[in-house]
Design a protein around this motif. Structure first.
Motif: not given
Length: 84
Positions: A36, A39-40, A43, A69-70, A72-73, A76-77
């Motif tokens: 996370l 990737v966060g 992105i 970013g994490a 936000a992920l 979203i999840a």
């Protein structure tokens, strides 16, 4: 991640993911925290480059980007799982 090696990206990604996990009151795990965070950060860096034309550099900048970013992920999840 901008200007960081793979080892640094894993460390910063893990810390950013762990901080996001605590902030969002989520229960992931070490590997998911690292994923996370990395990737966060990737992105959010891409979005910042497209919109602003620059990104935050260095360890602290990437930690902040990875954290946001994490979070936000995770958000979203949760939104996707809530509807499914």
């Amino acid at each position: 991640m901008t200007g960081l090696g793979w080892f640094a990206a894993i460390i910063i990604g893990g810390i950013a993911g762990w901080l996001a996990e605590k902030f969002m009151h989520s229960n992931m795990g070490l590997i998911m925290n690292i994923i996370l965070g990395i990737v966060g950060a990737v992105i959010l860096n891409a979005i910042l480059m497209a919109v602003v034309g620059t990104t935050l550099g260095g360890w602290i900048g990437q930690l902040i980007i990875g954290f946001i970013g994490a979070c936000a992920l995770i958000f979203i999840a949760r939104a996707v799982r809530g509807r499914a």
